[in-house]
Motif scaffolding. Structure first.
Motif, PDB file in Angstrom:
ATOM      1  N   LYS A 310      53.496  12.134  83.549  1.00  0.00           N
ATOM      2  CA  LYS A 310      54.768  12.671  84.018  1.00  0.00           C
ATOM      3  C   LYS A 310      55.432  13.405  82.853  1.00  0.00           C
ATOM      4  CE  LYS A 310      56.069   8.533  85.198  1.00  0.00           C
ATOM      5  NZ  LYS A 310      56.803   7.345  85.677  1.00  0.00           N
ATOM      6  N   TYR A 311      56.193  14.428  83.187  1.00  0.00           N
ATOM      7  CA  TYR A 311      57.007  15.101  82.173  1.00  0.00           C
ATOM      8  C   TYR A 311      58.451  14.989  82.640  1.00  0.00           C
ATOM      9  CZ  TYR A 311      58.270  18.296  78.424  1.00  0.00           C
ATOM     10  OH  TYR A 311      58.804  18.836  77.285  1.00  0.00           O
ATOM     11  N   LEU A 312      59.209  14.084  81.997  1.00  0.00           N
ATOM     12  CA  LEU A 312      60.570  13.791  82.426  1.00  0.00           C
ATOM     13  C   LEU A 312      61.525  13.881  81.237  1.00  0.00           C
ATOM     14  CD1 LEU A 312      59.887  10.635  84.640  1.00  0.00           C
ATOM     15  CD2 LEU A 312      60.417  12.931  85.461  1.00  0.00           C
ATOM     16  N   ASN A 313      62.576  14.635  81.403  1.00  0.00           N
ATOM     17  CA  ASN A 313      63.631  14.717  80.382  1.00  0.00           C
ATOM     18  C   ASN A 313      63.066  14.975  78.989  1.00  0.00           C
ATOM     19  OD1 ASN A 313      65.553  14.070  82.394  1.00  0.00           O
ATOM     20  ND2 ASN A 313      65.107  11.896  82.133  1.00  0.00           N
ATOM     21  N   GLY A 314      62.108  15.903  78.922  1.00  0.00           N
ATOM     22  CA  GLY A 314      61.538  16.259  77.635  1.00  0.00           C
ATOM     23  C   GLY A 314      60.506  15.290  77.096  1.00  0.00           C
ATOM     24  N   LYS A 315      60.173  14.268  77.864  1.00  0.00           N
ATOM     25  CA  LYS A 315      59.178  13.295  77.434  1.00  0.00           C
ATOM     26  C   LYS A 315      57.884  13.479  78.221  1.00  0.00           C
ATOM     27  CE  LYS A 315      62.215   9.535  75.875  1.00  0.00           C
ATOM     28  NZ  LYS A 315      61.683   9.475  74.504  1.00  0.00           N
ATOM     29  N   TYR A 316      56.774  13.449  77.527  1.00  0.00           N
ATOM     30  CA  TYR A 316      55.450  13.516  78.127  1.00  0.00           C
ATOM     31  C   TYR A 316      54.915  12.100  78.196  1.00  0.00           C
ATOM     32  CZ  TYR A 316      50.608  15.101  78.834  1.00  0.00           C
ATOM     33  OH  TYR A 316      49.338  15.330  79.328  1.00  0.00           O
TER      34      TYR A 316
END
Length: 403
Positions: A310-316
């Motif tokens: 997942k790529y969420l709020n700049g986090k991979y």
């Protein structure tokens, strides 16, 4: 010993926090009513979540403080649920196919295997840091026609930044259980070896490494990969309407080798892999070769890898990894048998700002989880966010538990 285990199962009670909200049900396609496996169920704007199993079934113990839960899958419209409105009952969730997800072929001057190489390199860089993965892990072992072992557990992986291409992990096994056929004679065998002693082909110490190394996929980025494969690049939309690109991997019909087939989906904006789904091509299994390895021979009959991020709020964020390895081993008169290991690793929480490492005396150093045996303080497979067994897997486990 088995009676002791069964007695323990009867004594251990559920230890749930009264405020914990349990969200469970089945996810299906709204039109076809078919199950949707590997759908993401997670706290909105959070790293915490689970994934649906092969039957589309999920069970999520929602952490305190969560307000909204998202359920999404590539190719479907996302659904949002308010935690305050979730009831303690099984629900059927119908996801609607996203018409915007129709694929279109992309024509590019750059070779597709080079595009893939760039995506993999950037994805690796995103994860080259100190990371803690809170996970649920499980594994089945099958020997010839019999499932012989099952183990699962709650495991924390502390992954250190890479030294060259080597991944180093430190493991904490918080809870675990293991079952196996009690009698070696119950396992069909063609050699003399006691196959009931064989645990797994997978090294639990490396169970999370594939998230960071993209094993089996790296070889597709070499220039010579074009000799064996045809690549096709297509565009589509994800469940949020964001652009995605898909690389289709197709083995050339004329090549007489055991080759992979499948697809890799990535985010072209952030240039990171989101989904890997590859296996050995059925049409090329006839070309598998026997490999001589010192004193034994082995033949790989199948490899399957399913890996999601997942790529969420700049986090991979690594999300889920399924691995299958099916091979035949020949070792003199001792072994002449077919063996298969199947593992699932679900990341239930992610931290990429780890400042402390586990205490040395608590680090699990064994190669497999079976060695940890029945070592739990609660029915973690019921009281924690895990991956529910499919109906077929549940039947297999019940068979092992009854022995």
């Amino acid at each position: 010993m088995k009676k002791i285990y069964l007695f323990l199962f009867g004594l251990i009670s559920l230890s749930l926090n009264a405020q914990t909200v349990i969200f469970e049900g089945k996810i299906v396609d709204k039109s076809s009513k078919e199950s949707i496996p590997y759908a993401n169920i997670f706290v909105q704007n959070s790293t915490q979540g689970v994934i649906s199993n092969d039957d589309g079934v999920f069970k999520f113990y929602i952490p305190n403080g969560a307000e909204k839960i998202e359920i999404g899958h590539i190719g479907y419209k996302t659904q949002l649920f308010l935690v305050s409105e979730i009831k303690a009952e099984l629900i059927n969730i119908e996801l609607e196919a996203d018409e915007m997800a129709l694929e279109e072929v992309i024509v590019t001057n750059k070779p597709i295997h080079q595009i893939l190489a760039g995506i993999l390199a950037n994805s690796k860089n995103q994860l080259d840091k100190s990371i803690k993965l809170e996970t649920y892990y499980r594994e089945f072992v099958k020997i010839n026609d019999n499932y012989s072992k099952f183990a699962d557990g709650l495991i924390d992986f502390y992954v250190l930044p890479k030294k060259k291409e080597k991944i180093e992990s430190k493991l904490l096994v918080n809870q675990s259980r293991a079952f196996q056929l009690a009698n070696a004679e119950e396992i069909e065998k063609k050699g003399k070896a006691d196959l009931s002693e064989i645990d797994s082909f997978f090294d639990i110490q490396k169970a999370a490494n594939g998230f960071f190394t993209y094993e089996y996929i790296d070889r597709l980025t070499a220039d010579k990969a074009n000799e064996n494969y045809e690549f096709e690049l297509r565009s589509k939309k994800d469940q949020f309407g964001n652009a995605l690109e898909v690389i289709y991997i197709k083995p050339r019909a004329s090549v007489e080798k055991a080759l992979l087939v499948g697809k890799i989906t990535y985010d072209p904006t952030h240039k990171v892999v989101l989904d890997i789904d590859v296996k050995m091509s059925d049409n090329h299994k006839q070309f598998v070769e026997t490999i001589n390895a010192l004193i034994m021979k082995f033949t790989i009959h199948d490899i399957q890898i399913k890996q999601t991020y997942k790529y969420l709020n700049g986090k991979y964020i690594p999300s889920y990894r399924k691995s299958l390895l099916d091979l035949h081993i020949k070792f003199g008169k001792q072994m002449n048998d077919r063996m298969m290991s199947i593992s699932d690793l679900v990341v239930t929480d992610f931290n990429d700002n780890v400042t402390t490492q586990p205490e040395k005396n608590k680090i699990f150093k064994e190669r497999n989880l079976y060695s940890n045996g029945m070592n739990f303080t609660e029915n973690f497979w019921e009281t924690n966010s895990t991956l529910p067994l499919s109906e077929n897997e549940e039947r297999i486990l019940q068979t092992l538990k009854s022995k």
